[in-house]
Design a protein around this motif. Structure first.
Motif, PDB file in Angstrom:
ATOM      1  N   ILE A 268       2.274   7.669   3.620  1.00  0.00           N
ATOM      2  CA  ILE A 268       1.911   6.412   4.266  1.00  0.00           C
ATOM      3  C   ILE A 268       3.170   5.596   4.521  1.00  0.00           C
ATOM      4  O   ILE A 268       4.054   5.517   3.663  1.00  0.00           O
ATOM      5  CB  ILE A 268       0.943   5.616   3.374  1.00  0.00           C
TER       6      ILE A 268
ATOM      7  N   TYR B 267      -0.313   3.830  -2.773  1.00  0.00           N
ATOM      8  CA  TYR B 267      -1.458   4.528  -2.196  1.00  0.00           C
ATOM      9  C   TYR B 267      -1.860   5.754  -3.017  1.00  0.00           C
ATOM     10  O   TYR B 267      -3.016   6.173  -2.999  1.00  0.00           O
ATOM     11  CB  TYR B 267      -1.140   4.959  -0.754  1.00  0.00           C
TER      12      TYR B 267
ATOM     13  N   LEU C 219       0.796  -1.232   0.000  1.00  0.00           N
ATOM     14  CA  LEU C 219       0.000   0.000   0.000  1.00  0.00           C
ATOM     15  C   LEU C 219       0.831   1.285   0.000  1.00  0.00           C
ATOM     16  O   LEU C 219       0.498   2.227  -0.742  1.00  0.00           O
ATOM     17  CB  LEU C 219      -0.960   0.005   1.195  1.00  0.00           C
TER      18      LEU C 219
END
Length: 345
Positions: A120, A111, A107
């Motif tokens: 993140i 992201y 992720l």
């Protein structure tokens, strides 16, 4: 209508907004008027789910959602209606990953497909993995959006391993609400507010078990689709792309050309050449971003001048003060004082 195709710097994928429409309908609220209040069209979003929505409009949208539902906790309900398809190829990549840990590890790299307005990263301890979301400084992201994303990650994890017991504790930057029970009920674990970061802490041993939907070949195909989308999405100049990279890197430490180039899978030399063709260079862009964020911190935060200098990567207060005087013609402290005095007139 404010759907964008690469013209806004900080955006969210339109398909994510359609998940909110499902949650609104389920709660008895007509989503059409809520979208209109934010300058959006649900019809256009559903027609073009891969389009981008400027983050300013998404923030207005979440404000309209809270007003319509009269619930500051409504973002938590969105998690039940945000399916992997709302993250497009990224959602499918997560679902076909070998383990939930591998899904979360992917992720941070991808992201930006959902939103490029936050940084993140993963934190690790021997027993836990922490998934943190830090809004980029100067970019306003709704607290409800953070709630919705964390709730969505929990429900996707539940689909992959059959339960949500892997969530152990949740930390949120948002102020403590009058009623904390919706958050405690949603995550079924301790939730603390007014923290330094937004972090979902998860049981590492549970995340590293094989998932029910693991499919390495399909995961590889989905990962390729994610990369293609991101390449198409980044229809910005190299100046703008590098500025985004610098903004994100300033959250975690000192930006450098090598790291910026790596973000876009380029060599340092190639990125320098692209920037030169646009009449700029990395050093100039770094100074532009530092100037922008210096203004933001001094006007919108209670950080001391020394703390501002440290956040912007200056090795000493005197260096920061000297450069700041070149930018604005006065010292940081006087700049803050004059700005606050003007605001109070």
């Amino acid at each position: 209508m404010n759907l964008m195709q690469g013209t806004a710097k900080y955006t969210t994928i339109a398909a994510w907004a359609s998940a909110v429409a499902r949650a609104l309908r389920a709660s008895g609220v007509d989503p059409e008027s809520v979208y209109e209040d934010a300058g959006l069209s649900l019809t256009e979003i559903e027609r073009a789910p891969d389009s981008r929505i400027p983050i300013e409009n998404m923030t207005l949208f979440w404000e309209a959602v809270e007003s319509a539902t009269q619930s500051p906790a409504f973002g938590l309900a969105v998690g039940r209606y945000a399916y992997p398809m709302h993250f497009r190829s990224l959602g499918l990549l997560m679902m076909t990953s070998e383990t939930l840990a591998r899904a979360f590890e992917r992720l941070p790299d991808y992201y930006a497909l959902v939103s490029n307005s936050a940084s993140i990263k993963l934190q690790r301890t021997p027993q836990l993995i922490g998934f943190t979301i830090t809004p980029l400084n100067g970019i306003e992201i709704s607290e409800m959006a953070i709630d919705a994303f964390f709730a969505t990650l929990m429900h996707h994890g539940e689909l992959m391993i059959g339960h949500s017991n892997f969530i152990k504790t949740v930390e949120l930057i948002r102020e403590s609400p009058k009623d904390e029970s919706p958050w405690q009920t949603c995550f079924n674990c301790p939730v603390s507010f007014e923290q330094q970061v937004n972090c979902l802490w998860m049981d590492r041993s549970m995340l590293e078990k094989a998932t029910m939907m693991a499919d390495p070949k399909l995961a590889m195909k989905n990962e390729h689709a994610v990369r293609q989308y991101l390449e198409k999405m980044q229809a910005l100049s190299w100046h703008e792309k590098t500025s985004q990279a610098v903004h994100a890197m300033l959250v975690d430490g000192e930006p450098c050309l090598v790291k910026a180039a790596q973000i876009y899978n380029l060599s340092e030399r190639t990125l320098s050449r692209y920037l030169k063709s646009e009449g700029t260079n990395f050093r100039t862009i770094l100074q532009e971003k530092r100037k922008e964020l210096a203004h933001y911190y001094l006007i919108n935060s209670e950080l001391s001048i020394t703390q501002v200098a440290d956040k912007l990567g200056y090795t000493s207060l005197s260096n920061f003060t000297r450069v700041f005087h070149l930018w604005y013609g006065l010292s940081p402290s006087l700049y803050r004082l004059q700005s606050h005095s003007s605001a109070n007139l």
